[in-house]
Scaffold this active site. Structure first.
Site, PDB file in Angstrom:
ATOM      1  N   CYS A 110      50.663  46.835  40.677  1.00 51.39           N
ATOM      2  CA  CYS A 110      49.475  47.194  41.448  1.00 51.39           C
ATOM      3  C   CYS A 110      49.992  47.472  42.845  1.00 51.39           C
ATOM      4  CB  CYS A 110      48.439  46.076  41.473  1.00 51.39           C
ATOM      5  SG  CYS A 110      47.047  46.527  42.530  1.00 51.39           S
ATOM      6  N   CYS A 113      47.491  45.953  45.666  1.00 49.15           N
ATOM      7  CA  CYS A 113      47.361  44.493  45.868  1.00 49.15           C
ATOM      8  C   CYS A 113      47.989  43.778  44.687  1.00 49.15           C
ATOM      9  CB  CYS A 113      45.916  44.094  46.096  1.00 49.15           C
ATOM     10  SG  CYS A 113      44.715  44.905  45.045  1.00 49.15           S
ATOM     11  N   SER A 114      47.202  43.214  43.802  1.00 50.16           N
ATOM     12  CA  SER A 114      47.798  42.436  42.713  1.00 50.16           C
ATOM     13  C   SER A 114      46.910  42.431  41.479  1.00 50.16           C
ATOM     14  CB  SER A 114      48.049  41.006  43.177  1.00 50.16           C
ATOM     15  OG  SER A 114      46.827  40.448  43.634  1.00 50.16           O
ATOM     16  N   CYS A 115      46.221  43.552  41.201  1.00 55.86           N
ATOM     17  CA  CYS A 115      45.326  43.621  40.047  1.00 55.86           C
ATOM     18  C   CYS A 115      46.124  43.363  38.766  1.00 55.86           C
ATOM     19  CB  CYS A 115      44.617  44.960  39.997  1.00 55.86           C
ATOM     20  SG  CYS A 115      43.581  45.198  41.459  1.00 55.86           S
TER      21      CYS A 115
END
Ligand code: FE
Length: 206
Positions: A110, A113-115
């Site tokens: 991602c 961000c950090s999906c």
């Protein structure tokens, strides 16, 4: 914490920066003010420690390896396929499964961000959220893979899938040789979190 390294005139030196301690302080405050119920908090922590994690994704992949109809549904509508198995909820609303083949290896990142597909893989590992991984997975995926111990033959292309809050990807790794006739449970034990992010391969029985 080595106190001699600190400027004791600074008020912040009185507060340890240890995140665990800060979380504990916040939790105490919220419970004290009656804003959260400690039993609910314990339940959420227990859910992510024992019920939600890569073992769910492994079960999905093992079933896809064993059941062609399920695999077809998973590749067509992963959200529906995994919901059938009871895997849904926060951060799992729009899951897309991408399958590794002899000619294309998939890697998930991602960049924003950090999906991450929480119901299938749990909480993302620290490196998945790091600036370095998010930038380099796109720029130099083969190098990143090599650092994870994955070296692919030249004829295998690498395709990077960039997750968003709209779409979260699950990699369906290749089934290793030597596992013909294995049960779903036995297969699931071979499948690692990294293999379902694309930073690992599934090793066969040694
Ligand atoms: Fe994200």
């Amino acid at each position: 914490m080595p106190h001699d390294a600190h400027d004791h005139d600074q008020p912040h030196s009185l507060l340890p920066s240890d995140p665990a301690l800060r979380v504990k302080a916040l939790e105490t405050l919220l419970i004290g003010k009656g804003l959260v119920d400690p039993a609910t908090l314990d339940e959420i922590i227990d859910t992510y420690q024992t019920k939600i994690g890569p073992q769910n994704g492994a079960e999905v992949v093992a079933r896809a390896w064993s059941d062609d109809a399920f695999r077809d549904l998973l590749l067509k509508d992963a959200t529906a396929a995994v919901s059938q198995m009871g895997f849904y909820g926060r951060q799992g609303e729009h899951i897309v499964a991408v399958q590794n083949t002899d000619s294309v290896h998939k890697l998930v990142v991602c960049t924003l961000c950090s999906c991450y597909p929480w119901p299938l893989l749990g909480i993302p590992p620290g490196w998945y959220k790091s600036d370095a991984y998010r930038a380099r997975a796109v720029r130099e995926p083969r190098k990143v893979l090599a650092e994870f111990g994955v070296t692919l033959p030249d004829h295998v292309a690498v395709r990077v899938w960039d997750s968003t809050s709209e779409i979260r990807y699950l990699v369906v790794p290749q089934r290793p040789a030597g596992t013909e006739g294995w049960s779903v449970d036995a297969l699931a034990k071979l499948i690692t979190r990294d293999a379902m992010i694309g930073t690992g391969l599934v090793a066969g029985p040694s």
